[in-house]
Design a protein around this motif. Sequence first.
Motif, mmCIF file in Angstrom:
data_model
loop_
_atom_site.group_PDB
_atom_site.id
_atom_site.type_symbol
_atom_site.label_atom_id
_atom_site.label_comp_id
_atom_site.label_asym_id
_atom_site.label_seq_id
_atom_site.Cartn_x
_atom_site.Cartn_y
_atom_site.Cartn_z
ATOM 1 N N HIS A 121 0.824 -1.208 0.000
ATOM 2 C CA HIS A 121 0.000 0.000 0.000
ATOM 3 C C HIS A 121 0.863 1.265 0.000
ATOM 4 C CE1 HIS A 121 -3.308 -2.709 1.173
ATOM 5 N NE2 HIS A 121 -4.067 -1.796 0.631
ATOM 6 N N LEU A 122 1.984 1.214 0.700
ATOM 7 C CA LEU A 122 2.836 2.393 0.773
ATOM 8 C C LEU A 122 3.592 2.623 -0.530
ATOM 9 C CD1 LEU A 122 4.318 2.027 4.382
ATOM 10 C CD2 LEU A 122 2.159 3.041 3.655
ATOM 11 N N VAL A 123 4.023 1.534 -1.161
ATOM 12 C CA VAL A 123 4.814 1.645 -2.382
ATOM 13 C C VAL A 123 3.955 2.070 -3.571
ATOM 14 C CG1 VAL A 123 6.080 0.282 -4.097
ATOM 15 C CG2 VAL A 123 6.596 0.025 -1.672
ATOM 16 N N SER A 124 2.714 1.570 -3.616
ATOM 17 C CA SER A 124 1.909 1.738 -4.820
ATOM 18 C C SER A 124 1.079 3.009 -4.864
ATOM 19 C CB SER A 124 0.963 0.540 -4.970
ATOM 20 O OG SER A 124 0.023 0.511 -3.899
ATOM 21 N N GLY A 125 0.986 3.754 -3.764
ATOM 22 C CA GLY A 125 0.110 4.919 -3.767
ATOM 23 C C GLY A 125 0.624 6.075 -2.947
ATOM 24 N N GLN A 126 -0.303 6.876 -2.446
ATOM 25 C CA GLN A 126 0.030 8.108 -1.730
ATOM 26 C C GLN A 126 0.050 7.944 -0.213
ATOM 27 O OE1 GLN A 126 0.927 10.840 -3.532
ATOM 28 N NE2 GLN A 126 0.711 9.418 -5.243
ATOM 29 N N MET A 127 -0.206 6.731 0.264
ATOM 30 C CA MET A 127 -0.267 6.519 1.705
ATOM 31 C C MET A 127 1.117 6.556 2.337
ATOM 32 S SD MET A 127 -3.123 3.495 1.949
ATOM 33 C CE MET A 127 -4.706 3.642 1.107
ATOM 34 N N MET A 128 1.188 7.099 3.558
ATOM 35 C CA MET A 128 2.443 7.186 4.289
ATOM 36 C C MET A 128 2.525 6.133 5.387
ATOM 37 S SD MET A 128 2.229 11.322 4.620
ATOM 38 C CE MET A 128 3.737 11.531 5.555
ATOM 39 N N PHE A 130 -0.111 2.621 7.053
ATOM 40 C CA PHE A 130 -1.315 1.830 6.780
ATOM 41 C C PHE A 130 -1.476 0.773 7.862
ATOM 42 C CE2 PHE A 130 -3.305 -1.938 4.979
ATOM 43 C CZ PHE A 130 -4.399 -1.442 4.279
ATOM 44 N N ILE A 131 -2.624 0.749 8.527
ATOM 45 C CA ILE A 131 -2.939 -0.281 9.518
ATOM 46 C C ILE A 131 -4.291 -0.875 9.159
ATOM 47 C CG2 ILE A 131 -3.333 -0.818 11.943
ATOM 48 C CD1 ILE A 131 -1.667 1.642 12.653
ATOM 49 N N LYS A 132 -4.308 -2.168 8.850
ATOM 50 C CA LYS A 132 -5.543 -2.831 8.465
ATOM 51 C C LYS A 132 -6.047 -3.706 9.604
ATOM 52 C CE LYS A 132 -7.519 -6.043 5.081
ATOM 53 N NZ LYS A 132 -7.241 -6.942 3.933
ATOM 54 N N PHE A 133 -7.355 -3.723 9.780
ATOM 55 C CA PHE A 133 -7.996 -4.579 10.763
ATOM 56 C C PHE A 133 -8.647 -5.762 10.048
ATOM 57 C CE2 PHE A 133 -7.599 -0.362 12.417
ATOM 58 C CZ PHE A 133 -7.177 -0.547 13.714
ATOM 59 N N ALA A 138 -9.532 0.017 7.758
ATOM 60 C CA ALA A 138 -8.149 0.446 7.943
ATOM 61 C C ALA A 138 -8.080 1.888 8.395
ATOM 62 C CB ALA A 138 -7.353 0.267 6.656
ATOM 63 N N ILE A 139 -6.957 2.226 8.993
ATOM 64 C CA ILE A 139 -6.624 3.608 9.330
ATOM 65 C C ILE A 139 -5.318 3.933 8.620
ATOM 66 C CG2 ILE A 139 -5.999 5.208 11.164
ATOM 67 C CD1 ILE A 139 -7.744 3.632 13.054
ATOM 68 N N VAL A 140 -5.279 5.032 7.882
ATOM 69 C CA VAL A 140 -4.091 5.361 7.115
ATOM 70 C C VAL A 140 -3.654 6.807 7.361
ATOM 71 C CG1 VAL A 140 -4.774 3.750 5.299
ATOM 72 C CG2 VAL A 140 -5.331 6.165 5.061
ATOM 73 N N LYS A 141 -2.368 7.022 7.131
ATOM 74 C CA LYS A 141 -1.809 8.377 7.159
ATOM 75 C C LYS A 141 -1.419 8.716 5.731
ATOM 76 C CE LYS A 141 2.343 9.096 8.927
ATOM 77 N NZ LYS A 141 3.432 9.286 9.901
ATOM 78 N N MET A 142 -1.791 9.913 5.268
ATOM 79 C CA MET A 142 -1.510 10.276 3.884
ATOM 80 C C MET A 142 -1.435 11.794 3.718
ATOM 81 S SD MET A 142 -5.246 9.833 2.006
ATOM 82 C CE MET A 142 -5.577 8.195 2.582
ATOM 83 N N ARG A 143 -0.907 12.209 2.565
ATOM 84 C CA ARG A 143 -1.016 13.607 2.166
ATOM 85 C C ARG A 143 -2.437 13.840 1.680
ATOM 86 N NH1 ARG A 143 2.982 16.052 4.717
ATOM 87 N NH2 ARG A 143 5.043 15.210 4.186
ATOM 88 N N VAL A 193 -6.935 9.099 8.110
ATOM 89 C CA VAL A 193 -8.244 8.788 7.546
ATOM 90 C C VAL A 193 -8.598 7.336 7.856
ATOM 91 C CG1 VAL A 193 -9.673 8.927 5.467
ATOM 92 C CG2 VAL A 193 -7.611 10.331 5.647
ATOM 93 N N SER A 194 -9.874 7.067 8.129
ATOM 94 C CA SER A 194 -10.337 5.708 8.387
ATOM 95 C C SER A 194 -11.449 5.339 7.423
ATOM 96 C CB SER A 194 -10.839 5.580 9.829
ATOM 97 O OG SER A 194 -11.980 6.400 10.042
#
Length: 207
Positions: A121-128, A130-133, A138-143, A193-194
């Motif tokens: 998820h981090l390599v392929s997109g804009q997410m910084m 990523f935590i998946k349940f 999921a809860i993610v950090k991103m620009r 973001v969640s």
Amino acid sequence: MGRFGIALAQQLVDQDKEVLAVDRHRSLVQKYADTLTHTVEADATDMEALRQLGADEFDSAVVGVGTSIESSVLIAANLVDLGVNQVWAKAINPTHGKILTRIGCHHVIYPEHDAGVRAAHLVSGQMMDFIKFDDDFAIVKMRPPKALQGKTIDESQPRKQHQVNVVGVKSPGKDFVYAQPDTVVSPGDTIVVSGDVSRLEYFADHA
């Protein structure tokens, strides 16, 4: 006391938890004797050895063996039989995980698999980050995507428009704040973001 076990044990010590680390290799026990609360050279596949160490007096136990499924299962079974409240065990593949679950482990973790999913998820997109349940949440950090930049949360309405929820915003040089309807999101901010994984992926890359 491999890489996984030591990283976990050191983090627990940093969180002011009392940690007993057990390994059959004397060199590892000696290496981390000054770092961890307690280190003991012993064979955890031996039930009597665990009894003598007082393993049953701990609230939680983690089986970090990653080289021998047989040893992992024996240790986990011993800890379950001793009545440890929460037994966590590292699994190297789904079959291993199924066995650990069937013998009574309360939590089975797949660190290599989970790290791979997170990295993808981090390599392929804009997410910084990523935590998946377990339930595809999921809860993610991103620009912030362009759809949010320069607008308040109320104006961009990410929940209505994209079915995701902006939890908080971190502006450069400022503290993290929980997102409110009047919170303005700037291009240089970091947002948390969640939501559903597929919605988050689309939001991060296309919004």
